[in-house]
Design an enzyme around this catalytic site. Structure first.
Site, short mmCIF file in Angstrom:
data_model
loop_
_atom_site.label_atom_id
_atom_site.label_comp_id
_atom_site.label_asym_id
_atom_site.label_seq_id
_atom_site.Cartn_x
_atom_site.Cartn_y
_atom_site.Cartn_z
N LYS B 86 30.43 35.67 97.25
CA LYS B 86 30.25 36.66 96.19
C LYS B 86 29.12 36.25 95.25
O LYS B 86 28.46 37.10 94.65
CB LYS B 86 31.56 36.79 95.42
CG LYS B 86 31.61 37.93 94.42
CD LYS B 86 32.99 38.00 93.82
CE LYS B 86 33.10 39.04 92.74
NZ LYS B 86 34.46 39.06 92.17
N GLU B 185 36.62 44.32 86.77
CA GLU B 185 37.84 43.50 86.88
C GLU B 185 38.65 43.45 85.59
O GLU B 185 39.87 43.63 85.63
CB GLU B 185 37.48 42.09 87.36
CG GLU B 185 37.14 42.08 88.84
CD GLU B 185 36.34 40.86 89.28
OE1 GLU B 185 36.25 39.91 88.49
OE2 GLU B 185 35.80 40.88 90.40
N ASP B 207 38.59 36.77 81.46
CA ASP B 207 38.69 36.71 82.92
C ASP B 207 37.78 35.61 83.46
O ASP B 207 36.56 35.76 83.51
CB ASP B 207 38.30 38.08 83.50
CG ASP B 207 38.40 38.11 85.02
OD1 ASP B 207 38.69 37.07 85.64
OD2 ASP B 207 38.17 39.19 85.59
#
Lengths: 185, 623
Positions: B86, B185, B207
């Site tokens: 990613k 997200e 996060d």
């Protein structure tokens, strides 16, 4: 309930949210009206609709977002109000001839530059930012009073001048905040 | 008012059909898929009951292996085992210089375009690697839910730029998924959290995942999730924790910077283990025995905190900036929600708690919360909840601008602007008779083009020759709800127009996607193969386990030495083939084992019956 096709895009931003035209405004009311409108127009409501409807929804949701942003911030709200009254604020011509104001800007700029070197940089930053915001509150107070009188009686040039000064202060505050956030690195 | 619907006699309106939808958390380290079933959003497990799929793709000579099994090859075969992919999504080959030295892969030598990694199954782009992970999750969802997915929501870090979003979208397409929406997200986490708690207010979503850090400030109000501001670092994550620990070990053990790839893998693995152990314990022992290096030592939590503090402080600085961007005061934040595996590190919880002056919420599993939120949104977008009031109002994370004279960037849409959004600006020609205008689209906060990310370039041609400064060219930037940009330019007096969907210069071209799509039709066959393999592996495991238990029980008693050797050989063969990827070979081995065991099995049955019968009178036995 409003439908996508009912929305009149020729309305001004105040009419769009169905709130009274004016500089003073109830922010929580604006936010509520904004969210109500987005619940009808947002593209997520048209996830399985036709291509054309989806495009329409993106355009309208974008317009509503723009309207909300413009009205939410007092500086853009002031410019927009003047524009509604046929006075255009020209970004290109934001020169200020007020010597005292320019001097004050220079002093503030110096204060910002010296923040990292002071004993309590966070305290110094907070102090400079508060100083800037004090000036801004004064200018907003002036605009507030003048918008109540409303054009044609209003001193348009002075109002434009206040907006220009507010832009300078906005920029200064941004710079001060940038210096403050670099203290963390 | 809505008109009442009248059906023809004998024909009722079609019953509301539930469409299958799923939310996918495509993570740096781990990926998950979730779905709303009978009103409950939950993550879906694989055939072995595991919910988390490690985001690891192993290119074996026989096929592509994703997840846990692929992970096992990481140390042995690092070049063909791709993890943390990613981090490379939406990056150009040029960008790799800043990341590349840390990545244990071999890149195809190219200076521009999408980076490609050499594997034994050919060169692959990060987008294709991500698509492999998505395919496995798709298959898992369709097997569990019992039908084809009508669409999915895939989550991306809020701080992903246009190129990274586009890359994710392309990966979904190659995996054969219908993408309803890319969802940030933190917003997904807020949905899972907000619907769970049913309270309104201002919340911060902190996060911290394997490869990215995001901080978002949201306002919740009667089902509307309004993102006020978002910030973070798309290249800071738990992997960096591991790297810092690995560097410490290298220093202590005298391992040089140019250590072998497998040594680096080993160090990263050990570092991760230590990091995890230190969430519970005050200290952890480390030992490295590889490549002539023999070293043992102890890392304490205090020292770990010292090593990690600079990285965690970076995240706190981002929190401070983002609160300011949101236009609120720190004390207005009612609650802080922790998302992502890295928030398990005690130092992270301590510093975040100190900064926000409240106890961060950790009650929803930080690994699952994003996928769960995405599945709730997918369910709404599939049209399964027509009365649902939920609405997500998201923002763009980075300013979008255009290059002007002198290599300067004029920002057209500032960061943290709510999407969708459209903004236009007018430009003019600077030469007499100028008939074309180059538009260079950029993303970033800086003032110079070289400091911003170049997204696209295009030209508006056919402007009628005019005196310099008299053409009026209106450039419009439009960002849709996924955060993806399209740009158009139009000369106002002549009506000459030009439009592009912004495909980052280092994204995949439409042609490349076509080719990959075509090869993924061949994949349909490969997917079937994959499914068959999984079934055979499960079958093999069952057989192996049952036989071992039986042999333990009465193998010595019922089998001659020769028979036993034969069975052991067949069992070995099955164990060997099972760890491979050839479904037919596994099937053969199972059949072979069954054939070899026929005698044993019938003897066992007899002996069991005898045993069951012994001690009982014949009269009592009812046959």
């Amino acid at each position: 309930m409003t439908e996508l096709s009912d929305m009149d895009i020729s309305q001004n931003y105040f009419e769009l949210f169905d709130i009274p035209v004016g500089f003073e405004l109830d922010l929580s009311m604006l936010r509520r009206k904004y969210q109500e409108l987005q619940k009808v127009t947002h593209p997520d409501r048209y996830a399985s609709a036709s291509e054309q409807e989806r495009l329409l929804s993106v355009q309208k949701a974008a317009l509503i977002n723009d309207a909300f942003t413009t009205l939410k911030h007092p500086l853009s709200r002031a410019k927009y109000l003047l524009q509604l009254h046929g006075v255009n604020y020209d970004d290109e011509k934001n020169t200020i001839a007020d010597g005292a104001f320019l001097m004050q800007q220079m002093e503030l700029r110096e204060a910002i530059a010296s923040i990292p070197g002071t004993k309590d940089p966070y305290g110094a930053a907070a102090q400079v930012i508060e100083e800037i915001e004090k000036h801004m509150r004064g200018l907003y107070g002036f605009l507030q009073r003048e918008f109540e009188v409303l054009i044609p009686g209003a001193p348009v040039e002075e109002m434009l001048d206040a907006i220009r000064k507010l832009q300078f202060f906005e920029k200064l505050r941004h710079e001060a905040e940038l210096v403050e956030s670099k203290l963390d690195d | 008012m809505a008109l009442l619907q009248i059906s023809e006699p004998g024909q009722s309106a079609a019953p509301h059909q539930h469409k299958l939808a799923a939310g996918i958390d495509l993570g740096t380290t781990n990926s998950l898929v979730a779905s709303v079933r009978s009103g409950v959003a939950e993550t879906l497990a694989d055939s072995e009951g595991k919910h988390i799929l490690p985001s690891v793709v192993h290119y074996a000579s026989e096929g592509v292996i994703v997840g846990e099994i692929g992970l096992k090859h990481a140390v042995k075969d690092p070049l063909n085992t791709l993890s943390s992919i990613k981090r490379l999504m939406g990056r150009s080959a040029n960008d790799l210089n800043s990341l590349g030295s840390q990545l244990p892969y071999e890149f195809v030598d190219e200076s521009a375009g999408v980076p490609r990694i050499k594997t034994r199954r050919g060169d692959v782009s990060p987008i294709e690697v991500s698509a492999e992970i998505l395919k496995v999750l798709k298959l898992r969802a369709e097997e569990t839910l019992g039908g084809e997915l009508s669409g999915v929501v895939i989550t991306v870090p809020a701080y992903f730029d246009d190129a990274q979003r586009q890359a994710t979208k392309d990966a979904a397409r190659i995996a054969g998924l219908n993408l309803f929406r890319l969802l940030n997200e933190p917003t997904a986490a807020a949905v899972a959290y907000g619907l769970d708690k049913r309270n309104d207010g201002t919340i911060a979503i902190y996060d911290f995942g394997g490869g990215t850090f995001d901080i978002s400030i949201l306002r919740l109000n009667k089902g509307v999730f309004e993102v006020l501001a978002t910030g973070g670092d798309s290249a800071l994550g738990g992997d960096d924790f591991d790297r810092v620990i690995a560097q410490w070990i290298m220093g202590e053990a005298g391992i040089k910077e140019d250590a072998s790839r497998s040594m680096m893998r080993r160090l990263m693995e050990e570092s991760r283990r230590v990091k995890e152990a230190l969430t519970e314990n005050a200290q952890s022992e480390i030992s490295i025995e590889q490549d002539e290096i023999k070293w043992a030592g102890v890392l304490t939590r205090d020292l770990l905190n010292e090593l990690l503090a600079p990285l965690v402080r970076k995240t706190i600085a981002a929190c401070r900036r983002t609160i300011r961007d949101a236009g609120i005061e720190k004390r207005e934040v009612d609650e802080v929600v922790m998302v992502g595996g890295s928030t398990r590190v005690p130092l992270v919880r301590t510093l975040v708690g100190e900064f926000f002056e409240c106890d961060p919420l950790v009650d929803i599993d930080p690994d699952k919360v994003v996928a769960i939120g995405a599945s709730i949104q997918a369910d709404v977008l599939a049209g399964n909840k027509p009365d649902n009031e939920m609405l997500l109002l998201d923002v763009i994370p980075l300013s979008l601008g255009i290059e002007t004279m002198g290599g300067l960037v004029e920002h057209i849409i500032p960061r943290n602007t709510t999407i969708p959004v459209a903004r236009a600006q007018e430009f003019t020609t600077f030469k007499d008779g100028q008939t074309a205008l180059a538009v260079h689209v950029l993303q970033g906060e800086r003032d110079l083009t070289e400091d911003c990310r170049s997204l696209a370039r295009f030209e508006l041609r056919g402007i009628p020759p005019m005196v310099a400064g008299s053409a009026r060219i209106r450039v419009t930037y439009q960002v849709d709800a996924d955060g993806l940009l399209s740009v158009s330019a139009r000369e106002q007096t002549s009506g000459v127009e030009s439009h592009i969907e912004v495909k980052p210069s280092y994204g995949l071209s439409e042609n490349e996607i076509e080719t990959m799509l075509r090869s993924s039709f061949d994949h349909a066959a490969q997917d079937m193969e994959m499914r068959k393999l999984r079934e055979q592996q499960v079958e093999a495991d069952r057989e192996i386990e049952a036989l071992k238990a039986a042999l333990n029980d009465d193998g010595d008693e019922l089998l001659s030495a020769e028979e036993r050797t034969q069975i052991d050989k067949a069992l070995d063969r099955l164990v060997q083939t099972r760890s491979g990827v050839d479904a037919d070979a596994i099937k053969d081995a199972i059949e072979n084992l069954e054939a070899v065991c026929v005698g044993y099995v019938s003897r066992r049955m007899n002996s069991n019956i005898k045993r069951a019968l012994s001690g009982q009178k014949v009269d009592d036995v009812d046959i």
